[in-house]
Scaffold this motif. Sequence first.
Motif, short mmCIF file in Angstrom:
data_model
loop_
_atom_site.label_atom_id
_atom_site.label_comp_id
_atom_site.label_asym_id
_atom_site.label_seq_id
_atom_site.Cartn_x
_atom_site.Cartn_y
_atom_site.Cartn_z
N LEU A 13 0.83 -1.21 0.00
CA LEU A 13 0.00 0.00 0.00
C LEU A 13 0.87 1.26 0.00
O LEU A 13 0.60 2.22 -0.73
CB LEU A 13 -0.93 0.01 1.21
N ARG A 14 1.89 1.28 0.84
CA ARG A 14 2.79 2.43 0.93
C ARG A 14 3.49 2.68 -0.41
O ARG A 14 3.55 3.82 -0.88
CB ARG A 14 3.82 2.17 2.04
N ASN A 15 3.98 1.62 -1.04
CA ASN A 15 4.68 1.76 -2.32
C ASN A 15 3.74 2.22 -3.43
O ASN A 15 4.10 3.05 -4.25
CB ASN A 15 5.35 0.44 -2.71
N ALA A 16 2.51 1.67 -3.45
CA ALA A 16 1.54 2.07 -4.47
C ALA A 16 1.16 3.54 -4.31
O ALA A 16 0.99 4.26 -5.29
CB ALA A 16 0.29 1.20 -4.39
N SER A 17 1.07 3.98 -3.08
CA SER A 17 0.73 5.37 -2.81
C SER A 17 1.85 6.30 -3.28
O SER A 17 1.59 7.32 -3.92
CB SER A 17 0.48 5.55 -1.31
N LYS A 18 3.08 5.96 -2.96
CA LYS A 18 4.21 6.81 -3.35
C LYS A 18 4.46 6.79 -4.85
O LYS A 18 4.91 7.78 -5.42
CB LYS A 18 5.47 6.38 -2.61
N ALA A 19 4.14 5.66 -5.50
CA ALA A 19 4.31 5.56 -6.96
C ALA A 19 3.11 6.11 -7.71
O ALA A 19 3.09 6.11 -8.93
CB ALA A 19 4.56 4.11 -7.35
N ARG A 20 2.09 6.55 -6.97
CA ARG A 20 0.85 7.12 -7.52
C ARG A 20 0.15 6.15 -8.47
O ARG A 20 -0.33 6.53 -9.54
CB ARG A 20 1.12 8.45 -8.20
N LEU A 21 0.09 4.87 -8.06
CA LEU A 21 -0.63 3.86 -8.83
C LEU A 21 -2.12 3.98 -8.57
O LEU A 21 -2.54 4.45 -7.51
CB LEU A 21 -0.14 2.46 -8.46
N ASP A 22 -2.92 3.53 -9.53
CA ASP A 22 -4.37 3.58 -9.37
C ASP A 22 -4.88 2.55 -8.38
O ASP A 22 -5.85 2.78 -7.67
CB ASP A 22 -5.07 3.36 -10.71
N GLU A 23 -4.24 1.37 -8.36
CA GLU A 23 -4.69 0.32 -7.46
C GLU A 23 -3.51 -0.50 -6.97
O GLU A 23 -2.44 -0.50 -7.56
CB GLU A 23 -5.72 -0.58 -8.14
N CYS A 24 -3.75 -1.20 -5.88
CA CYS A 24 -2.75 -2.07 -5.26
C CYS A 24 -3.35 -3.46 -5.15
O CYS A 24 -4.44 -3.63 -4.63
CB CYS A 24 -2.40 -1.52 -3.88
N VAL A 25 -2.63 -4.46 -5.64
CA VAL A 25 -3.11 -5.84 -5.62
C VAL A 25 -2.25 -6.64 -4.65
O VAL A 25 -1.03 -6.55 -4.67
CB VAL A 25 -3.06 -6.47 -7.03
N SER A 26 -2.92 -7.42 -3.79
CA SER A 26 -2.23 -8.19 -2.76
C SER A 26 -2.94 -9.53 -2.59
O SER A 26 -4.14 -9.62 -2.84
CB SER A 26 -2.25 -7.40 -1.45
N PRO A 27 -2.23 -10.56 -2.12
CA PRO A 27 -2.93 -11.81 -1.79
C PRO A 27 -3.98 -11.56 -0.71
O PRO A 27 -3.78 -10.75 0.18
CB PRO A 27 -1.82 -12.72 -1.26
N HIS A 28 -5.10 -12.25 -0.80
CA HIS A 28 -6.24 -12.00 0.09
C HIS A 28 -6.09 -12.73 1.42
O HIS A 28 -5.58 -13.84 1.49
CB HIS A 28 -7.53 -12.48 -0.59
N SER A 29 -6.52 -12.07 2.47
CA SER A 29 -6.76 -12.69 3.78
C SER A 29 -7.83 -11.87 4.47
O SER A 29 -8.06 -10.70 4.13
CB SER A 29 -5.48 -12.77 4.62
N VAL A 30 -8.47 -12.46 5.45
CA VAL A 30 -9.55 -11.76 6.16
C VAL A 30 -9.00 -10.55 6.91
O VAL A 30 -9.63 -9.48 6.93
CB VAL A 30 -10.27 -12.74 7.12
N MET A 31 -7.82 -10.70 7.51
CA MET A 31 -7.25 -9.59 8.26
C MET A 31 -6.87 -8.43 7.34
O MET A 31 -7.11 -7.27 7.67
CB MET A 31 -6.04 -10.06 9.05
N LYS A 32 -6.29 -8.73 6.18
CA LYS A 32 -5.93 -7.67 5.23
C LYS A 32 -7.19 -6.97 4.73
O LYS A 32 -7.20 -5.75 4.57
CB LYS A 32 -5.18 -8.27 4.04
N GLU A 33 -8.25 -7.73 4.51
CA GLU A 33 -9.50 -7.13 4.05
C GLU A 33 -10.09 -6.23 5.13
O GLU A 33 -10.63 -5.16 4.84
CB GLU A 33 -10.50 -8.22 3.67
N SER A 34 -9.96 -6.62 6.40
CA SER A 34 -10.45 -5.79 7.50
C SER A 34 -9.65 -4.49 7.61
O SER A 34 -10.22 -3.42 7.85
CB SER A 34 -10.37 -6.55 8.82
N ILE A 35 -8.34 -4.58 7.44
CA ILE A 35 -7.50 -3.38 7.47
C ILE A 35 -7.89 -2.44 6.33
O ILE A 35 -8.05 -1.24 6.52
CB ILE A 35 -6.00 -3.76 7.39
N ALA A 36 -8.07 -3.00 5.13
CA ALA A 36 -8.45 -2.18 3.97
C ALA A 36 -9.83 -1.56 4.17
O ALA A 36 -10.06 -0.42 3.77
CB ALA A 36 -8.42 -3.03 2.70
#
Length: 131
Positions: A13-36
Amino acid sequence: MMTDPISDFLTRLRNASKARLDECVSPHSVMKESIAAILKNEGYVTDLSTGTDAQGHKTLIVKMKYSNGAPVLTALNRVSTPGRRLYYRYTEIPRVLNGLGISILSTSKGLLKDADCRREKAGGELICNVW
């Protein structure tokens, strides 16, 4: 094998934000989804959805948010690590930038931001600080 998938997600997320990307793709988990979901509710990201990659694994897609070309998500700091877990009572949860940022905690009531922990009187493991 990844030893800290939450830290990897925050770094993506930090890298996508600094690179000004439109979206960030990551492997799914329930905890990551809760954070997002918490980041979306607080206005740090635009949207989140799930998808699949080329191998058929479930992924989490987070749409990044920008204000006048500058990223809304300025910093994401992992606080509790696999080698050093940090737990706080609801009265001891530190404030982030004097209340301008948020902390995300893992409690017995699920993942909550710091203000919700104080309101519900629930302490837990401090996952990360966001501002």
